[in-house]
Design an enzyme around this catalytic site. Structure first.
Site, PDB file in Angstrom:
ATOM      1  N   ILE A   1       5.288  -6.650   2.668  1.00 52.60           N
ATOM      2  CA  ILE A   1       4.875  -5.680   3.685  1.00 52.60           C
ATOM      3  C   ILE A   1       3.442  -5.963   4.120  1.00 52.60           C
ATOM      4  CG2 ILE A   1       4.594  -3.225   4.209  1.00 52.60           C
ATOM      5  CD1 ILE A   1       6.355  -2.699   1.686  1.00 52.60           C
ATOM      6  N   CYS A   2       3.205  -5.965   5.419  1.00 51.94           N
ATOM      7  CA  CYS A   2       1.847  -6.137   5.920  1.00 51.94           C
ATOM      8  C   CYS A   2       1.328  -4.763   6.344  1.00 51.94           C
ATOM      9  CB  CYS A   2       1.847  -7.093   7.111  1.00 51.94           C
ATOM     10  SG  CYS A   2       0.214  -7.382   7.765  1.00 51.94           S
ATOM     11  N   LEU A   3       0.584  -4.145   5.451  1.00 54.52           N
ATOM     12  CA  LEU A   3       0.097  -2.790   5.734  1.00 54.52           C
ATOM     13  C   LEU A   3      -1.300  -2.648   5.136  1.00 54.52           C
ATOM     14  CD1 LEU A   3       0.845   0.022   6.846  1.00 54.52           C
ATOM     15  CD2 LEU A   3       1.797   0.575   4.603  1.00 54.52           C
TER      16      LEU A   3
END
Lengths: 523, 217
Positions: free
Chosen positions: B110-112
């Site tokens: 996840i890119c968060l």
């Protein structure tokens, strides 16, 4: 330099020394009770170096030690704190936000105080727990455990966190890097700044406080466009450059590393930063590339450009600008080419000649590279000798010859001069490599000046090395020592003059070649 | 070192609140360092109706910190955690395959930002999962994790929606009919299997829409 001068200078100086105004540096803040020889040598050396390298240049620089930087920070913080009537930790945050420029802080603050307050996370300070009974319990926003109000420490915004959680938060942030200088309240929606007082109060150990203070110090240099760290190994000094019209960026750091302030490479007068960059990148890929070219290509017999044959027949046509047609096997002209596969002594010689031509530019590079590298090695060895002189040899010489150590400064000066000369000499070979073959007159002047300087340097080094050794090996004071003293001083001065001339001439692009073809010898 | 007391409290709080939020966190094993989070696909998105599982791993203490912690325990009595969760962000990745520009279609990474530099110890597993859920509603194709998905999102939004819905139907639905059953149903109606599959994929797995599509050709 005399002792009295040094003391009065030291008394007068503020927190830096400047090469331009000839103030001296506090080489030994901690060692002031009795006269310290090392510090004197350093003083002298620095003075002489600076005086030399900045002659005729209106650029100037100052060497800042860690304490100097800290002092500057303290001064800036005190000023902002007084003028804006904010506490010192708040002034620190503001200065960090405005790149440590007091005037920028003032400008920003007076133009839009609310905006600045908001951007750095200053909030109206309230006492959020004053109306809470001491017997009540407040839940820490991180560990979710209940605490009495006295054990909860809000960052001025009222978000409650316990001491342990603050400790973990601060340590994690400090271990993550300089981002800790803009630390905010852990509550994600809150922008309240965590200032230095909070860090000092809540950091779990001295280690974190020390790191924080180090980051703060570094930020002063990193955010200041006029100051750069000395790239010397383990050196903690920084150099500040004042804008000026001169063209030398060379800085001599007290750690004996000399560097170019502009490109941070090794100091490289008389050649410019671009030439140095070209040379360094050339050195990097040269060895591989050269081998490849030699192994896989032949030069066009007319224009000498290396050509790689990757397909086709023996009939070669060079690129359009040349267009020469030749045989790949014998490199002979294609127009009167019949067959070249029978052995013929003269043809073989022809080929050899062509090869030689092609190798010429490799040979030229190798010639200059070897001498450049050799002088760099000699510079490093001279630097090592200089250190050895200062740490042991001079003490020994002092006892053998019965001289006070501070009467022996001329030896350190000689070796410092040798280091400087080797550095300059090394770069003249790069200059020579890029000097056009067609500029015959310039080339002759260049070789002449360089020859003079080199001869002088060899004489100086011989004297400072072999002749000195005799006096070190003596059993007692020698009557010739004074003679040696005068000779070495003289040679140092003469060599310095030669190199100044050489450097100046090269920096002027050897422009005097028409008028003063014989300049360069006197003394 | 992980603050397990806080993890316990978080789990209790999350369980109390599951009805309202739909978000569940449960331990994978009994040491609480590895957990499984569950979020419902947001309504009005191609993820609607799906249930997504997220692997959570809580960072512990790094080996090189051990000495420091022992030292600290001596200095500050009772100081038991250093640098682990919640001072460092939990590691989260999708266990359920999902088609989204900011989530790797291969690994589920996840890119968060709040799972990286914007993490704060005042955030919790629940708030982090809520942020992941919000990411499903609001993809950010300019900062992609999966370049292929991001390109599709930018260039061909309709196909993106279709694929995302198809992946939701295929991988994130446990209760309703699986894709294979739908394929079987439509094949029994007399359509060729290859056509059925491509029709289902084109409409995002909805069997009624697929039937319409099959009939219209």
């Amino acid at each position: 330099m005399e002792e009295t001068d040094f003391d009065s200078d030291r008394a007068a100086e503020d927190y830096y020394y400047s090469s331009a105004d000839d103030a001296t540096r506090d080489g030994a803040v901690s060692e002031d009770a009795d006269w310290n020889f090392d510090s004197m040598e350093e003083e002298d050396l620095l003075d002489s170096e600076h005086a030399e390298s900045h002659k005729g240049s209106d650029r100037s620089y100052r060497i800042l030690k860690k304490e100097d930087v800290r002092q500057r920070q303290e001064d800036a913080i005190a000023e902002v704190s007084t003028v804006l009537s904010v506490p010192r930790p708040a002034a620190t945050i503001l200065l960090h936000r405005f790149n440590w420029s007091v005037s920028q802080v003032h400008e920003g603050w007076f133009a839009d105080e609310d905006g600045v307050r908001k951007s750095v996370g200053f909030l109206d300070h309230t006492r959020p727990f004053s109306d809470i009974d001491a017997s009540d319990r407040i839940t820490c926003g991180i560990c979710l455990d209940p605490y009495p109000p006295a054990e909860i420490f809000p960052a001025g915004c009222g978000h409650p966190f316990c001491r342990e959680c603050w400790g973990g938060y601060i340590r994690t942030s400090i271990n993550d890097g300089p981002g800790c200088l803009t630390l905010r309240c852990p509550e994600p929606s809150c922008r309240a700044a965590v200032d230095r007082d909070m860090i000092d109060k809540l950091a779990p150990s001295e280690d974190e406080k020390k790191k924080y203070s180090e980051y703060l110090l570094r930020s002063y240099i990193d955010e200041n466009k006029k100051i750069k760290w000395c790239p010397g190994p383990d050196c903690e000094c920084a150099a500040e450059f004042d804008a000026g019209g001169g063209d030398s960026w060379d800085v001599s750091c007290p750690c004996y590393y000399s560097f170019c302030w502009n490109c941070l490479e090794d100091a490289h007068r008389p050649v410019d930063c671009q030439t140095v960059a070209n040379w360094i990148s050339k050195n990097k890929d040269q060895s591989e590339t050269q081998l490849w070219i030699l192994a896989r290509t032949k030069p066009c017999p007319k224009c000498q450009r290396p050509i790689e044959k990757n397909m086709g027949c023996m009939h070669m046509t060079c690129n359009p600008s040349c267009g020469h047609e030749f045989c790949w096997t014998c490199l002979g002209d294609w127009n009167n080419h019949n067959s070249c596969n029978g052995y013929n002594g003269t043809d073989a010689m022809e080929v050899d000649k062509h090869r030689k031509k092609a190798n010429k530019y490799v040979a030229k590079y190798a010639h200059y590279y070897e001498r450049w590298a050799a002088n760099d090695l000699l510079r490093q060895l001279a630097l090592a000798t200089l250190h050895r002189m200062q740490t042991e040899q001079l003490t020994r010489l002092s006892s053998v010859q019965g001289k006070a150590e501070n009467d022996l400064w001329f030896i350190t000066e000689a070796w410092a001069q040798i280091v400087d000369c080797r550095r300059a000499l090394k770069w003249t070979y790069v200059y020579g490599y890029y000097l056009s073959e067609n500029e015959g007159a310039k080339r002759r002047l260049f070789e002449f000046l360089k020859g003079e300087a080199e001869t002088g340097l060899e004489r100086l080094q011989e004297c400072a090395d072999k002749e000195l050794q005799q006096f070190l090996d003596d059993d007692g004071p020698s009557k010739y020592f004074e003679e040696f003293n005068a000779k070495l001083k003289g040679l140092t001065a003469v060599t310095r003059t030669y190199f100044e001339k050489l450097i100046k001439a090269l920096e002027n692009g050897l422009s005097e070649v028409q008028t003063t073809g014989t300049s360069g010898e006197e003394d | 070192m992980i603050d397990f007391s806080r993890v316990q409290k978080e789990l209790q709080e999350c369980t109390r609140d599951t009805e309202a939020s739909g978000i569940k966190v449960s331990p994978k094993s009994d040491n609480l360092a590895r957990l499984i989070g569950t979020i419902p696909g947001p309504i009005g998105t191609p993820y609607e109706g799906g249930t997504f599982q997220i692997d959570i791993s809580l960072p512990g203490m790094k080996n090189e910190d051990v000495g420091m912690v022992i030292n600290l325990c001596g200095v500050i009595g009772g100081f038991l955690f250093a640098d682990g969760y919640p001072f460092e962000p939990p590691k989260m990745q999708f266990a359920t395959k999902v088609w989204h520009p900011n989530i790797s279609s291969q690994s589920g990474a996840i890119c968060l930002d709040i799972l990286k530099d914007q993490w704060s110890p005042a955030l919790t597993l629940k708030t982090a999962l809520l942020s992941v859920q919000a990411l499903l509603s609001a993809p950010q194709p300019d900062d992609p994790q999966d370049a292929v998905v991001a390109q599709q999102y930018i260039r061909d939004y309709q196909t993106f929606i279709g694929t995302a819905r198809y992946w939701t139907e295929t991988f994130a639905k446990t209760s309703s009919l699986g894709v294979e059953e739908k394929v079987q149903k439509l094949v029994e109606m007399g359509f060729a299997e290859a056509r059925v599959r491509s029709a289902l994929e084109a409409v995002g797995g909805d069997e009624n829409l697929a039937l319409e599509k099959l009939c219209s050709v």
